[in-house]
Enzyme design. Structure first.
Site, PDB file in Angstrom:
ATOM      1  N   ASP A  49      -5.537  -5.329   8.803  1.00 50.92           N
ATOM      2  CA  ASP A  49      -4.144  -5.232   9.240  1.00 50.92           C
ATOM      3  C   ASP A  49      -4.094  -4.327  10.456  1.00 50.92           C
ATOM      4  O   ASP A  49      -4.981  -3.486  10.643  1.00 50.92           O
ATOM      5  CB  ASP A  49      -3.271  -4.646   8.127  1.00 50.92           C
ATOM      6  N   CYS A 103       2.879 -19.235  28.834  1.00 47.32           N
ATOM      7  CA  CYS A 103       2.769 -18.991  27.396  1.00 47.32           C
ATOM      8  C   CYS A 103       3.541 -20.062  26.626  1.00 47.32           C
ATOM      9  O   CYS A 103       4.674 -20.389  26.969  1.00 47.32           O
ATOM     10  CB  CYS A 103       3.307 -17.604  27.026  1.00 47.32           C
ATOM     11  N   CYS A 146       4.428 -19.784  23.460  1.00 46.08           N
ATOM     12  CA  CYS A 146       5.142 -19.262  22.285  1.00 46.08           C
ATOM     13  C   CYS A 146       6.656 -19.458  22.450  1.00 46.08           C
ATOM     14  O   CYS A 146       7.180 -19.546  23.560  1.00 46.08           O
ATOM     15  CB  CYS A 146       4.779 -17.803  22.022  1.00 46.08           C
ATOM     16  N   ASP A 156       0.849  -1.195   0.000  1.00 54.73           N
ATOM     17  CA  ASP A 156       0.000   0.000   0.000  1.00 54.73           C
ATOM     18  C   ASP A 156       0.885   1.246   0.000  1.00 54.73           C
ATOM     19  O   ASP A 156       2.110   1.145  -0.014  1.00 54.73           O
ATOM     20  CB  ASP A 156      -1.034  -0.019   1.140  1.00 54.73           C
TER      21      ASP A 156
HETATM   22 ZN   LIG Z   1       4.764 -15.777  24.637  1.00 53.64          ZN
END
Ligand SMILES: [Zn+2]
Length: 420
Positions: A250, A358, A360, A89
């Site tokens: 987004d 978490c 991740c 963009d």
């Molecule tokens: Zn994390």
């Protein structure tokens, strides 16, 4: 529903040592530093949004620009996963104050085509205002002028796209200030032949205002028309957005909140936590000012900073209590910011220790460092973690879409195009 992550060249250095805070002397930024998608085994978004303004006048060095030219967008970002898409963009907010967009349609088309984007958004001009009550007869002339510029440039963009036989999928931008005016733009774009429309200028709008615009578009949207919401993060509303034909959006919020927000710095699936501030003495402007004016003793500040880091490390190993960490953290905080009292927010963060739960890759790898508000290497990684959690939240909310309750909502909304 696809989530595109807007690039602003945020990378982390894998050689950074969190204990010594030193880097490898052999580190080469462009070769060794990692993008967010390279930090996780599971991808944290569906696509990358790259703006021409960011490349031309933003955070790209000349060398990076040349590399992007030479390699194209996929190789430049090392997008090995074929499912990650790329969208280009212009970055209209960066030139919102100018009279006219600084980029020409041929230049923008070349930018998209030469770099090999999957999608390209037409050149637009943001309208800096929103008023539900104004239609085209009584809205400020400047708003109408900007809307017309955007419509005219979209027409030129599509014509030139066809003439050149560009491979990327074109999106036309709809700018407006009310449901009625957005509908006006969308009708024009559909007449030109656009089937994918980006709704711009909605960043400052409240959720109910966005919903009002989408509701207004229901009347004019052709069955095959799909929408992209530019810069809008309302994860909890994705189900409803989908009913109105929104297929993508987004947002930089998950990343930016990690280090720009006062309190909502660390995401979990159900809430946010405040990061624990341990600023570097030599890099904190308000602390330096106080040291220079003699209000704060530099040696004392350094000592407290080190004490905080030490006790936080012990805490993460289970060798210090919440109160033992809080005491130096708050004492240090009074040296650089005596206006805000973070005691309760910090106590909650330390008591719940959300990074321990978490899954991740970042939290597993760096532990408590992810929640320390200190330097770009930690702050960006927390932003990456937020993106990962945000994407999980998005999918959790989308999965709920199949439930009976969600289908009932769809029926009530009566979308012309039906559920996506
Ligand atoms: Zn994390």
């Amino acid at each position: 529903m696809k989530f595109f992550f807007p690039d602003s060249q945020d990378q982390v250095d894998p050689s950074f040592d969190f204990e010594t805070e030193e880097r490898s002397s052999l580190r080469l930024r462009h070769r060794d530093d990692r993008y967010v998608h390279e930090e996780f085994t599971k991808r944290p978004f569906d696509g990358i949004l790259v703006s021409m303004a960011m490349v031309e006048h933003g955070r790209y060095t000349l060398a990076q620009k040349h590399r992007l030219h030479r390699m194209g967008v996929r190789r430049f970002f090392r997008l090995d996963d074929p499912e990650i898409e790329t969208m280009g963009d212009c970055g209209a907010f960066s030139y919102a104050k100018q009279e006219y967009p600084p980029y020409s349609v041929p230049d923008v088309l070349s930018f998209y085509e030469e770099f090999g984007f999957d999608y390209g958004i037409s050149v637009d001009h943001v309208i800096l205002g929103y008023d539900l009550k104004l239609d085209r007869s009584n809205a400020p002339a400047e708003w109408k002028r900007r809307q017309q510029i955007t419509i005219d440039l979209a027409a030129e963009f599509l014509k030139e796209h066809k003439r050149r036989g560009c491979k990327f999928h074109p999106l036309g931008v709809a700018q407006g200030w009310s449901p009625e005016s957005y509908a006006y733009s969308v009708e024009w774009l559909q007449k030109m032949g656009y089937t994918y429309v980006a709704l711009g200028g909605m960043v400052p709008l409240k959720t109910h205002e966005i919903m009002a615009c989408l509701e207004g578009l229901r009347e004019v949207r052709a069955d095959h028309t799909q929408f992209h919401l530019l810069g809008v993060t309302r994860c909890e509303r994705v189900r409803e957005f989908g009913r109105y034909g929104v297929v993508s959006f987004d947002s930089t919020s998950p990343l930016l909140q990690a280090f720009k927000d006062l309190k909502d710095n660390y995401y979990t699936l159900d809430r946010t936590y405040t990061a624990l501030r341990v600023p570097q003495v030599q890099a904190n402007p308000s602390l330096l000012k106080r040291i220079l004016s003699g209000q704060v003793n530099q040696a004392e500040a350094r000592h407290l900073e080190q004490q905080c880091l030490k006790v936080l490390g012990l805490f993460d190993k289970g060798q210090a209590s919440v109160e033992e960490v809080l005491e130096p953290l708050l004492r240090y905080a009074r040296l650089y910011d005596d206006r805000r009292d973070q005691a309760e927010a910090y106590r909650e963060t330390l008591t719940d220790a959300p990074w321990k739960n978490c899954e991740c890759d970042i939290c597993k790898r760096i532990g408590i460092h992810v929640i320390l508000f200190r330097g770009a290497e930690r702050n960006r990684r927390r932003g990456f973690h937020n993106l990962y959690v945000f994407y999980d939240r998005l999918h959790r909310n989308l999965k709920a879409e199949g439930s009976g309750e969600a289908m009932a909502v769809a029926g009530a909304a009566g979308s012309k195009g039906g559920p996506i």
